[in-house]
Motif scaffolding. Sequence first.
Motif, PDB file in Angstrom:
ATOM      1  N   GLN A  15       0.825  -1.193   0.000  1.00 36.23           N
ATOM      2  CA  GLN A  15       0.000   0.000   0.000  1.00 36.23           C
ATOM      3  C   GLN A  15       0.864   1.250   0.000  1.00 36.23           C
ATOM      4  OE1 GLN A  15      -2.904   0.204   3.159  1.00 36.23           O
ATOM      5  NE2 GLN A  15      -4.056   1.813   2.135  1.00 36.23           N
ATOM      6  N   HIS A  16       1.225   1.738   1.182  1.00 32.10           N
ATOM      7  CA  HIS A  16       1.908   3.016   1.266  1.00 32.10           C
ATOM      8  C   HIS A  16       3.388   2.940   0.917  1.00 32.10           C
ATOM      9  CE1 HIS A  16      -1.703   4.774   2.829  1.00 32.10           C
ATOM     10  NE2 HIS A  16      -1.739   3.886   3.810  1.00 32.10           N
ATOM     11  N   TRP A  17       4.057   1.873   1.378  1.00 33.69           N
ATOM     12  CA  TRP A  17       5.491   1.775   1.110  1.00 33.69           C
ATOM     13  C   TRP A  17       5.850   0.363   0.687  1.00 33.69           C
ATOM     14  CZ3 TRP A  17       9.849  -0.900   2.111  1.00 33.69           C
ATOM     15  CH2 TRP A  17      11.057  -0.298   1.757  1.00 33.69           C
ATOM     16  N   PHE A  18       6.397   0.283  -0.490  1.00 33.31           N
ATOM     17  CA  PHE A  18       7.036  -0.936  -0.968  1.00 33.31           C
ATOM     18  C   PHE A  18       8.071  -0.479  -1.969  1.00 33.31           C
ATOM     19  CE2 PHE A  18       3.358  -0.242  -3.661  1.00 33.31           C
ATOM     20  CZ  PHE A  18       3.845  -0.413  -4.942  1.00 33.31           C
ATOM     21  N   ASP A  19       9.062  -1.321  -2.215  1.00 34.67           N
ATOM     22  CA  ASP A  19      10.167  -0.888  -3.070  1.00 34.67           C
ATOM     23  C   ASP A  19      10.659  -2.057  -3.912  1.00 34.67           C
ATOM     24  OD1 ASP A  19      11.953   0.991  -4.045  1.00 34.67           O
ATOM     25  OD2 ASP A  19      13.381   0.759  -2.401  1.00 34.67           O
ATOM     26  N   ASN A  20      11.299  -1.722  -5.009  1.00 31.78           N
ATOM     27  CA  ASN A  20      11.954  -2.712  -5.871  1.00 31.78           C
ATOM     28  C   ASN A  20      11.035  -3.848  -6.285  1.00 31.78           C
ATOM     29  OD1 ASN A  20      14.466  -1.327  -5.712  1.00 31.78           O
ATOM     30  ND2 ASN A  20      14.802  -2.248  -3.704  1.00 31.78           N
ATOM     31  N   LEU A  21       9.824  -3.531  -6.721  1.00 27.38           N
ATOM     32  CA  LEU A  21       8.898  -4.557  -7.197  1.00 27.38           C
ATOM     33  C   LEU A  21       9.409  -5.074  -8.536  1.00 27.38           C
ATOM     34  CD1 LEU A  21       6.274  -6.181  -7.010  1.00 27.38           C
ATOM     35  CD2 LEU A  21       5.077  -4.195  -7.980  1.00 27.38           C
ATOM     36  N   ASP A  22       9.721  -6.350  -8.570  1.00 34.83           N
ATOM     37  CA  ASP A  22      10.244  -6.996  -9.769  1.00 34.83           C
ATOM     38  C   ASP A  22       9.324  -8.169 -10.106  1.00 34.83           C
ATOM     39  OD1 ASP A  22      11.926  -7.760 -11.874  1.00 34.83           O
ATOM     40  OD2 ASP A  22      13.151  -9.018 -10.555  1.00 34.83           O
ATOM     41  N   VAL A  23       8.657  -8.096 -11.258  1.00 30.02           N
ATOM     42  CA  VAL A  23       7.656  -9.084 -11.642  1.00 30.02           C
ATOM     43  C   VAL A  23       8.201  -9.936 -12.785  1.00 30.02           C
ATOM     44  CG1 VAL A  23       5.286  -9.380 -12.444  1.00 30.02           C
ATOM     45  CG2 VAL A  23       5.855  -7.457 -10.960  1.00 30.02           C
ATOM     46  N   THR A  24       8.102 -11.263 -12.614  1.00 31.48           N
ATOM     47  CA  THR A  24       8.542 -12.196 -13.655  1.00 31.48           C
ATOM     48  C   THR A  24       7.374 -13.102 -14.038  1.00 31.48           C
ATOM     49  OG1 THR A  24       9.238 -13.971 -12.166  1.00 31.48           O
ATOM     50  CG2 THR A  24      10.858 -12.225 -12.615  1.00 31.48           C
ATOM     51  N   ASN A  25       7.624 -14.023 -14.948  1.00 29.11           N
ATOM     52  CA  ASN A  25       6.585 -14.972 -15.345  1.00 29.11           C
ATOM     53  C   ASN A  25       6.283 -15.988 -14.252  1.00 29.11           C
ATOM     54  OD1 ASN A  25       6.214 -13.845 -17.876  1.00 29.11           O
ATOM     55  ND2 ASN A  25       7.759 -15.147 -18.824  1.00 29.11           N
ATOM     56  N   GLU A  26       7.203 -16.208 -13.319  1.00 28.78           N
ATOM     57  CA  GLU A  26       7.015 -17.222 -12.283  1.00 28.78           C
ATOM     58  C   GLU A  26       6.537 -16.653 -10.954  1.00 28.78           C
ATOM     59  OE1 GLU A  26      10.086 -17.065 -14.039  1.00 28.78           O
ATOM     60  OE2 GLU A  26       9.216 -18.445 -15.489  1.00 28.78           O
ATOM     61  N   GLY A  27       6.836 -15.377 -10.688  1.00 26.11           N
ATOM     62  CA  GLY A  27       6.484 -14.781  -9.408  1.00 26.11           C
ATOM     63  C   GLY A  27       6.946 -13.342  -9.347  1.00 26.11           C
ATOM     64  N   PHE A  28       6.986 -12.801  -8.135  1.00 24.67           N
ATOM     65  CA  PHE A  28       7.429 -11.416  -7.982  1.00 24.67           C
ATOM     66  C   PHE A  28       8.273 -11.269  -6.726  1.00 24.67           C
ATOM     67  CE2 PHE A  28       3.547 -11.698  -5.582  1.00 24.67           C
ATOM     68  CZ  PHE A  28       3.707 -10.863  -4.493  1.00 24.67           C
ATOM     69  N   ALA A  29       9.151 -10.299  -6.763  1.00 27.66           N
ATOM     70  CA  ALA A  29       9.974  -9.952  -5.614  1.00 27.66           C
ATOM     71  C   ALA A  29       9.648  -8.514  -5.240  1.00 27.66           C
ATOM     72  CB  ALA A  29      11.461 -10.095  -5.948  1.00 27.66           C
ATOM     73  N   VAL A  30       9.665  -8.241  -3.953  1.00 26.04           N
ATOM     74  CA  VAL A  30       9.362  -6.899  -3.470  1.00 26.04           C
ATOM     75  C   VAL A  30      10.036  -6.703  -2.119  1.00 26.04           C
ATOM     76  CG1 VAL A  30       7.196  -7.589  -2.320  1.00 26.04           C
ATOM     77  CG2 VAL A  30       7.479  -5.218  -3.128  1.00 26.04           C
TER      78      VAL A  30
END
Length: 154
Positions: free
Chosen positions: A67-82
């Motif tokens: 919501q308010h704070w998250f960083d470095n959202l990296d989305v791939t075909n298998e999943g996501f990192a945040v």
Amino acid sequence: MSDGIDYGNLMHRAMRGLIQEVLSDIAQTGLPGEHHFFITFDTAHPDVEIADWLSDRYPGEMTVVMQHWFDNLDVTNEGFAVTLNFGDAPERLYIPYDAIKTFVDPSVEFGLRFESQDDEDEVEAPHIVAEPEDDEPEGARKDADIVSLDSFRK
């Protein structure tokens, strides 16, 4: 060759694709308006990557809020990192789509719930919870309906 069309599995993949598309858009443009997500996932899934102290604290499942704070959202075909903040301690998480149990955007009363059957031969059946926006006055809305795909299986 298969005996029929595996609609449950097809729907499962489609709903995970929807999550991927939404997160990809958010990674590029940020969260619009009041949108925010509650994402519950299986912390014991073999491909989940979270800090040891988080997996110790949440040995079965965990719900994170974007919501308010998250960083470095990296989305791939298998999943996501945040990277999320846990009491002023930023932690990097990797969540494969197959580990997601629920994905909810309460700002528009939309949610997906993936439930698995006890029998491992059965495909997980996604449940769709959605209420489209309409012109009803505030307070006149009814609760969203949960639709189980199991009811359509033979």
